[in-house]
Design a protein around this motif. Structure first.
Motif, PDB file in Angstrom:
ATOM      1  N   LEU A  73       0.828  -1.203   0.000  1.00 20.62           N
ATOM      2  CA  LEU A  73       0.000   0.000   0.000  1.00 20.62           C
ATOM      3  C   LEU A  73       0.863   1.254   0.000  1.00 20.62           C
ATOM      4  N   CYS A  74       1.927   1.238   0.804  1.00 20.15           N
ATOM      5  CA  CYS A  74       2.826   2.397   0.853  1.00 20.15           C
ATOM      6  C   CYS A  74       3.481   2.648  -0.501  1.00 20.15           C
ATOM      7  N   LEU A  75       3.930   1.579  -1.155  1.00 23.37           N
ATOM      8  CA  LEU A  75       4.541   1.728  -2.476  1.00 23.37           C
ATOM      9  C   LEU A  75       3.526   2.239  -3.498  1.00 23.37           C
ATOM     10  N   THR A  76       2.305   1.713  -3.424  1.00 22.39           N
ATOM     11  CA  THR A  76       1.255   2.170  -4.334  1.00 22.39           C
ATOM     12  C   THR A  76       1.028   3.663  -4.184  1.00 22.39           C
ATOM     13  N   GLY A  77       0.885   4.112  -2.938  1.00 21.16           N
ATOM     14  CA  GLY A  77       0.679   5.533  -2.692  1.00 21.16           C
ATOM     15  C   GLY A  77       1.869   6.372  -3.115  1.00 21.16           C
ATOM     16  N   GLY A  78       3.083   5.880  -2.839  1.00 19.63           N
ATOM     17  CA  GLY A  78       4.274   6.640  -3.182  1.00 19.63           C
ATOM     18  C   GLY A  78       4.437   6.850  -4.670  1.00 19.63           C
ATOM     19  N   VAL A  79       4.245   5.784  -5.468  1.00 15.82           N
ATOM     20  CA  VAL A  79       4.401   5.899  -6.915  1.00 15.82           C
ATOM     21  C   VAL A  79       3.269   6.738  -7.513  1.00 15.82           C
ATOM     22  N   THR A 114      -6.408  11.182  -7.202  1.00 15.64           N
ATOM     23  CA  THR A 114      -5.844  11.568  -5.905  1.00 15.64           C
ATOM     24  C   THR A 114      -6.932  11.720  -4.859  1.00 15.64           C
ATOM     25  N   ALA A 115      -8.070  12.293  -5.264  1.00 14.27           N
ATOM     26  CA  ALA A 115      -9.186  12.486  -4.334  1.00 14.27           C
ATOM     27  C   ALA A 115      -9.704  11.163  -3.796  1.00 14.27           C
ATOM     28  N   ILE A 116      -9.686  10.140  -4.627  1.00 13.54           N
ATOM     29  CA  ILE A 116     -10.170   8.821  -4.207  1.00 13.54           C
ATOM     30  C   ILE A 116      -9.133   8.105  -3.350  1.00 13.54           C
ATOM     31  N   LEU A 117      -7.884   8.086  -3.817  1.00 14.75           N
ATOM     32  CA  LEU A 117      -6.856   7.287  -3.145  1.00 14.75           C
ATOM     33  C   LEU A 117      -6.578   7.778  -1.732  1.00 14.75           C
ATOM     34  N   GLY A 118      -6.483   9.105  -1.533  1.00 16.06           N
ATOM     35  CA  GLY A 118      -6.076   9.653  -0.244  1.00 16.06           C
ATOM     36  C   GLY A 118      -6.864   9.129   0.942  1.00 16.06           C
ATOM     37  N   PRO A 119      -8.179   9.389   1.015  1.00 14.57           N
ATOM     38  CA  PRO A 119      -8.936   8.948   2.189  1.00 14.57           C
ATOM     39  C   PRO A 119      -9.083   7.438   2.296  1.00 14.57           C
ATOM     40  N   GLY A 129      -1.178   6.807  14.632  1.00 11.59           N
ATOM     41  CA  GLY A 129      -0.546   8.019  14.114  1.00 11.59           C
ATOM     42  C   GLY A 129       0.783   7.723  13.451  1.00 11.59           C
ATOM     43  N   GLU A 130       1.571   6.854  14.067  1.00  9.62           N
ATOM     44  CA  GLU A 130       2.872   6.516  13.489  1.00  9.62           C
ATOM     45  C   GLU A 130       2.707   5.772  12.169  1.00  9.62           C
ATOM     46  N   ARG A 131       1.790   4.795  12.106  1.00 10.52           N
ATOM     47  CA  ARG A 131       1.578   4.043  10.870  1.00 10.52           C
ATOM     48  C   ARG A 131       1.052   4.941   9.754  1.00 10.52           C
ATOM     49  N   MET A 132       0.136   5.836  10.101  1.00  8.96           N
ATOM     50  CA  MET A 132      -0.325   6.794   9.101  1.00  8.96           C
ATOM     51  C   MET A 132       0.819   7.691   8.654  1.00  8.96           C
ATOM     52  N   GLY A 133       1.703   8.000   9.600  1.00  8.43           N
ATOM     53  CA  GLY A 133       2.877   8.784   9.255  1.00  8.43           C
ATOM     54  C   GLY A 133       3.776   8.070   8.267  1.00  8.43           C
ATOM     55  N   TRP A 134       3.959   6.754   8.465  1.00 13.21           N
ATOM     56  CA  TRP A 134       4.781   5.984   7.531  1.00 13.21           C
ATOM     57  C   TRP A 134       4.152   5.950   6.151  1.00 13.21           C
ATOM     58  N   TYR A 135       2.828   5.740   6.092  1.00 19.54           N
ATOM     59  CA  TYR A 135       2.171   5.748   4.776  1.00 19.54           C
ATOM     60  C   TYR A 135       2.321   7.114   4.110  1.00 19.54           C
ATOM     61  N   SER A 136       2.071   8.160   4.880  1.00 23.06           N
ATOM     62  CA  SER A 136       2.180   9.509   4.321  1.00 23.06           C
ATOM     63  C   SER A 136       3.605   9.803   3.877  1.00 23.06           C
ATOM     64  N   SER A 137       4.582   9.314   4.642  1.00 17.88           N
ATOM     65  CA  SER A 137       5.975   9.516   4.246  1.00 17.88           C
ATOM     66  C   SER A 137       6.289   8.799   2.943  1.00 17.88           C
ATOM     67  N   THR A 190      10.322  13.472   8.848  1.00 13.38           N
ATOM     68  CA  THR A 190       9.860  13.824  10.199  1.00 13.38           C
ATOM     69  C   THR A 190       8.434  13.376  10.489  1.00 13.38           C
ATOM     70  N   LYS A 191       7.675  13.005   9.465  1.00 17.92           N
ATOM     71  CA  LYS A 191       6.256  12.710   9.688  1.00 17.92           C
ATOM     72  C   LYS A 191       6.028  11.500  10.591  1.00 17.92           C
ATOM     73  N   PRO A 192       6.716  10.358  10.391  1.00 17.83           N
ATOM     74  CA  PRO A 192       6.508   9.245  11.332  1.00 17.83           C
ATOM     75  C   PRO A 192       6.881   9.612  12.763  1.00 17.83           C
ATOM     76  N   ILE A 193       7.927  10.421  12.925  1.00 22.99           N
ATOM     77  CA  ILE A 193       8.333  10.866  14.268  1.00 22.99           C
ATOM     78  C   ILE A 193       7.251  11.729  14.886  1.00 22.99           C
ATOM     79  N   MET A 194       6.711  12.663  14.103  1.00 17.48           N
ATOM     80  CA  MET A 194       5.637  13.519  14.597  1.00 17.48           C
ATOM     81  C   MET A 194       4.381  12.699  14.908  1.00 17.48           C
ATOM     82  N   GLY A 195       4.108  11.678  14.082  1.00 19.35           N
ATOM     83  CA  GLY A 195       2.967  10.808  14.346  1.00 19.35           C
ATOM     84  C   GLY A 195       3.128  10.049  15.645  1.00 19.35           C
ATOM     85  N   ARG A 196       4.341   9.546  15.901  1.00 18.22           N
ATOM     86  CA  ARG A 196       4.600   8.844  17.162  1.00 18.22           C
ATOM     87  C   ARG A 196       4.445   9.789  18.346  1.00 18.22           C
ATOM     88  N   LEU A 197       4.923  11.024  18.201  1.00 22.24           N
ATOM     89  CA  LEU A 197       4.779  11.999  19.292  1.00 22.24           C
ATOM     90  C   LEU A 197       3.313  12.327  19.555  1.00 22.24           C
TER      91      LEU A 197
END
Length: 403
Positions: free
Chosen positions: A11-17, A109-114, A129-137, A264-271
């Motif tokens: 899923l992360c690779l799909t979103g990244g590409v 993009t509108a469909i994939l994001g949410p 929060g951390e996992r969402m941070g990893w996906y977003s990263s 920094t996003k996964p770190i911020m998500g963990r915080l």
């Protein structure tokens, strides 16, 4: 031993590409492409906004439909658009056609994001929060590579290579999405599933629209991307026309911004998982707003690089918490709807940012336009704090407290 990607990392690779492809189509290519067609700055704002305007209408239905028929089917539909839209830029010769292509591309993009975030939220309750941070990263890796690669593929007023590269990335997105595992809906017919469950999901959408906390957090996302849309659309024009920076230099600046955000996003998500999301969101908004107001005060490339990289930190602080907070506040059976509503409201901010900024630049100046965009973020931080404080009782009843 054979290496095998887990569904989360697929899923992360799909979103990244996917985001690599969509970002390369617009940053820095789109503003420069539009200017090569002789289109004015105010019109550029509307063209840039056209892809996000569709998100206002598409994100909520996408999230709600994924609640009903399963996330994978909706992600596959978006992937088909990612695989086809980039090639259409090769046939654009005027502003009207370009708007249509941007609307079609923006639908993906509108469909994939949410829907992708809903998959992560469904899978992980602890450390969400951390996992969402990893996906977003992962998506941000695509976003920060795109401006630099895109800048290298632009030769004068020739944009063919950059959009061919977009198309290749879109096809890879589709191939990755096909590898996502089937969800609990199995092979049930889409029409039958929607007919059976539509009343339940109307109820969930109604719940979300009555929830002050979800709406306030969605407003934060809109303000954040209002400012980001201003920077993304008009800072390349300012740097090129006023300061004489080349396309590759502009691309490198935006790459620096997203590099900081991605790391920094996964770190911020963990915080935010550990210390709470509300104060984290406020701090990020204030930082981001201040940077937007200051960024035109320098002509130094190095200082510009530092400022735009710091704006990436502000973006990470805010967006690592907003999606997780909405997922926390929503009910499980309506999580896709809640994230879809947030995405739609976010698109209101992202689409209105270029439009308002273009109008202010045309009527007044770049300085006034960017100052206004920065103030939007700072004022929103105050509104968000007031709303969340007044709705604390509702927030606590859903099990979410800011520490």
């Amino acid at each position: 031993m054979k290496f095998r990607l887990t569904p989360f990392w697929i899923l992360c690779l799909t979103g990244g590409v996917a985001i690599f492809s969509s970002t390369m189509a617009k940053n820095p290519a789109l503003p420069l492409y539009v200017k090569s067609l002789g289109i004015s700055d105010p019109a550029l704002g509307f063209i840039a906004a056209s892809s996000t305007i569709v998100g206002i209408l598409a994100s909520l239905p996408a999230g709600a439909i994924s609640d009903a028929i399963g996330r994978r089917r909706v992600v596959l539909f978006a992937a088909v658009i990612f695989a086809t839209a980039p090639f259409l830029y090769l046939f654009v010769h005027n502003a009207g056609t370009l708007v249509l292509v941007r609307v079609y591309h923006g639908l993906a993009t509108a469909i994939l994001g949410p829907v992708a975030l809903a998959i992560v939220a469904d899978t992980y309750a602890k450390g969400r929060g951390e996992r969402m941070g990893w996906y977003s990263s992962a998506t941000l890796v695509g976003r920060f590579l795109a401006p630099f690669v895109g800048g290298l593929l632009i030769f004068g007023n020739d944009f063919h290579l950059v959009y061919l590269a977009d198309g290749v990335a879109g096809v890879i997105t589709l191939l990755l999405a096909i590898r996502l595992p089937k969800d609990s809906t199995g092979n049930a017919r889409v029409a039958d599933t929607l007919r059976k469950n539509w009343r339940k999901y109307v109820k969930e959408v109604s719940f979300v629209f009555r929830h002050k906390g979800i709406l306030a957090t969605s407003g934060v996302e809109a303000a954040q991307y209002f400012g980001y849309g201003c920077l993304e659309t008009f800072l390349p024009v300012y740097l090129n026309e006023k300061l004489g920076f080349a396309a590759w230099q502009i691309g490198l600046l935006f790459t620096a911004q997203i590099v900081v955000t991605a790391f920094t996003k996964p770190i911020m998500g963990r915080l935010s998982d550990k210390y709470g999301r509300i104060r984290t969101i406020m701090a990020g908004l204030i930082l981001g707003g201040a940077i937007i107001m200051l960024i035109l005060t320098t002509s130094s490339y190095l200082l510009m690089l530092i400022l735009i990289a710091t704006s990436g930190l502000g973006l990470a602080i805010v967006t690592s918490s907003t999606s997780a907070l909405v997922a926390d506040l929503a009910r499980e059976e309506g999580r896709g709807s809640a994230l879809g509503i947030m995405s739609g409201i976010m698109d209101i901010g992202q689409s209105s940012g270029p439009i308002l900024t273009g109008i202010l630049i045309g009527a007044f100046s770049f300085t006034l336009a960017f100052t206004t965009a920065g103030l939007v973020l700072i004022v929103m931080s105050i509104i968000f704090w007031l709303v969340m404080r007044s709705s604390r009782q509702q927030t606590e009843t859903t099990g979410v407290q800011d520490k």
